[in-house]
Design a protein around this motif. Sequence first.
Motif, short mmCIF file in Angstrom:
data_model
loop_
_atom_site.label_atom_id
_atom_site.label_comp_id
_atom_site.label_asym_id
_atom_site.label_seq_id
_atom_site.Cartn_x
_atom_site.Cartn_y
_atom_site.Cartn_z
N GLY A 287 31.71 -48.17 81.55
CA GLY A 287 33.25 -48.32 81.72
C GLY A 287 34.18 -48.04 80.61
O GLY A 287 35.07 -47.12 80.56
N MET A 288 33.60 -48.53 79.39
CA MET A 288 34.32 -48.06 78.05
C MET A 288 34.44 -46.65 77.50
O MET A 288 35.11 -46.05 77.07
CB MET A 288 33.87 -49.07 76.96
CG MET A 288 34.59 -50.57 77.04
SD MET A 288 34.21 -51.58 75.52
CE MET A 288 32.31 -51.75 75.87
N LEU B 97 34.08 -44.13 79.75
CA LEU B 97 34.79 -43.41 80.66
C LEU B 97 36.29 -43.68 80.58
O LEU B 97 37.14 -43.18 81.34
CB LEU B 97 34.27 -43.73 82.19
CG LEU B 97 33.03 -42.95 82.34
CD1 LEU B 97 32.79 -43.04 83.90
CD2 LEU B 97 32.74 -41.54 82.04
N LEU B 98 36.56 -44.76 79.77
CA LEU B 98 38.01 -45.27 79.47
C LEU B 98 38.69 -45.80 80.60
O LEU B 98 39.80 -46.08 80.92
CB LEU B 98 38.59 -44.14 78.95
CG LEU B 98 38.48 -43.29 77.79
CD1 LEU B 98 39.41 -42.14 77.46
CD2 LEU B 98 38.28 -44.24 76.62
N SER B 99 37.61 -46.26 81.69
CA SER B 99 38.11 -47.02 82.95
C SER B 99 38.27 -48.56 82.79
O SER B 99 39.01 -49.24 83.19
CB SER B 99 37.21 -46.67 84.10
OG SER B 99 35.87 -47.24 83.65
N ILE B 100 37.69 -48.94 81.35
CA ILE B 100 37.65 -50.29 81.15
C ILE B 100 38.24 -50.28 79.48
O ILE B 100 37.73 -49.63 78.62
CB ILE B 100 36.58 -51.04 81.08
CG1 ILE B 100 36.04 -51.09 82.56
CG2 ILE B 100 36.68 -52.41 80.46
CD1 ILE B 100 34.73 -52.00 82.67
N ALA B 101 39.39 -50.97 79.24
CA ALA B 101 39.78 -50.89 77.93
C ALA B 101 38.93 -51.72 76.78
O ALA B 101 38.49 -52.89 77.36
CB ALA B 101 41.39 -51.70 77.77
N PRO B 102 38.45 -51.17 75.72
CA PRO B 102 37.54 -51.69 75.08
C PRO B 102 38.34 -52.77 74.18
O PRO B 102 39.54 -52.84 73.76
CB PRO B 102 37.00 -50.48 73.92
CG PRO B 102 38.13 -49.67 74.19
CD PRO B 102 38.73 -49.56 75.31
N SER B 103 37.82 -53.81 73.89
CA SER B 103 38.17 -55.12 73.34
C SER B 103 37.49 -55.69 72.48
O SER B 103 36.12 -55.48 72.56
CB SER B 103 39.00 -56.16 74.47
OG SER B 103 37.90 -56.83 75.46
N PHE B 104 37.68 -56.89 71.89
CA PHE B 104 36.99 -57.38 70.78
C PHE B 104 35.90 -58.30 71.58
O PHE B 104 34.65 -58.49 71.29
CB PHE B 104 37.64 -58.20 69.78
CG PHE B 104 36.83 -59.13 68.94
CD1 PHE B 104 36.01 -58.53 67.69
CD2 PHE B 104 36.53 -60.40 69.29
CE1 PHE B 104 35.33 -59.07 67.02
CE2 PHE B 104 35.81 -61.42 68.45
CZ PHE B 104 35.08 -60.56 67.13
N GLY B 105 36.54 -58.78 72.68
CA GLY B 105 35.59 -59.71 73.32
C GLY B 105 34.57 -59.13 74.04
O GLY B 105 33.33 -59.24 74.06
N ARG B 106 34.66 -57.94 74.51
CA ARG B 106 33.70 -56.98 75.28
C ARG B 106 32.70 -56.60 74.55
O ARG B 106 31.42 -56.50 74.77
CB ARG B 106 34.52 -55.88 76.08
CG ARG B 106 35.36 -56.38 77.39
CD ARG B 106 35.71 -55.09 78.04
NE ARG B 106 36.28 -55.55 79.36
CZ ARG B 106 37.74 -55.71 79.41
NH1 ARG B 106 38.39 -55.40 78.57
NH2 ARG B 106 38.11 -56.02 80.61
#
Length: 389
Positions: free
Chosen positions: A353-354, A356-365
């Motif tokens: 997902g990250m 494909l930019l469908s999920i915003a990358p974050s520190f927790g992920r």
Amino acid sequence: MASTETGNDHAVELIVRDVSAPEADGVGISEEITPLLTQTEKPKINIFTISYPRRKAGEQVPRLPEVEKSSLTQFILWVWSGSRYSGLLCMALSSTIYFVMGVLSDVLSVQSIPLFETAFARCTIILVSSYIWLRRSGQPIFGQANVRNLLILRAIMGYLSLMSFIYCIQRLPLSQTIVLSFTTPIMATIVARIILHEKLKIADIGGLACSFFGVLFIFRQILTTQGGLVKSGEASNAYARGSNHVYAILVGLFSAITGGLSYCLIRAGAKASDQPMVTVLSFGLLACPAAGICSFAFEDFVLPSLYSFPLVLVLGVLAFFAETFLARGLQLEKTSKVANVQYIAAALSQLWGMSLLSIAPSFGRLVGCLLIVISVSCTLYIGPDKEIE
């Protein structure tokens, strides 16, 4: 000197010649022996006397047609072969197939199909495929007599886990349902310690804890926004949802417990029968008609369209292979180790997902994915325990 003996119907004549006879007699002897030497007999043929036709330098030698196996087929056969790492690799392949199923469902889904109907379609394909597998391999369809009780219990536990998981999807946010489903490996490890008397090492416990904390890091932000982790200002909203939310969470925990029991029964049944496919068939025999009854009783039947029907078939076939590799992994390896490998599906879905930019990358992920990758890599690096059977 010659003598003749007669008796009944047989006559034997003995002729003795002197060795010191003249050379003229040697001609007669040679004439009598020569026909024996020149008698034409069929020569005996062996691998050293067969003559092969000579071929020219540039002429190609015809070969018998050989079935060439693709690299993917060779890899799958190597994973299935039962080597030292086959159990861990089978579970990794099963988790990867489940990840691919999720990607295909998100990308190619063009029609909304009810959950019970989806479960019925997949269980039907699993039932038919496992039956054909056992028939072609010559294995007993219903398993051996000493393992049928295990197979029946496996089917019941697997069906209860599936039905309660579907109930959670309908009643809870998706993130909470996923987190609850990933408690199944922990429950399977605990049950295996109690029922199967499997030894737990500190590395096994640490790997499971690290992977589960990775899942919590991944879904931490979603859980807080969807009410999984209740803030002080939202206490009234959480209380307004009443006991239905708590009841759904308890059903999710029940799904995890029955799923853990199902894993242990799969391992016991597959090891007792030496055939993991019978555990897959036993699940399909119960889940297929039960899911069909629930589909017609609680939901409106939706006929798949021309575009969604092939997707339903593909997902059903992938589910069959995923269940087969899961059963093979549990047959070959300790439950705590293969259960930890299952968490790789959560990391793969987030990384996909990250990317494909469908999920915003974050520190927790990122931290959650890193914890899961490290834990699974350590499990694969350490490898299986050396057990003396």
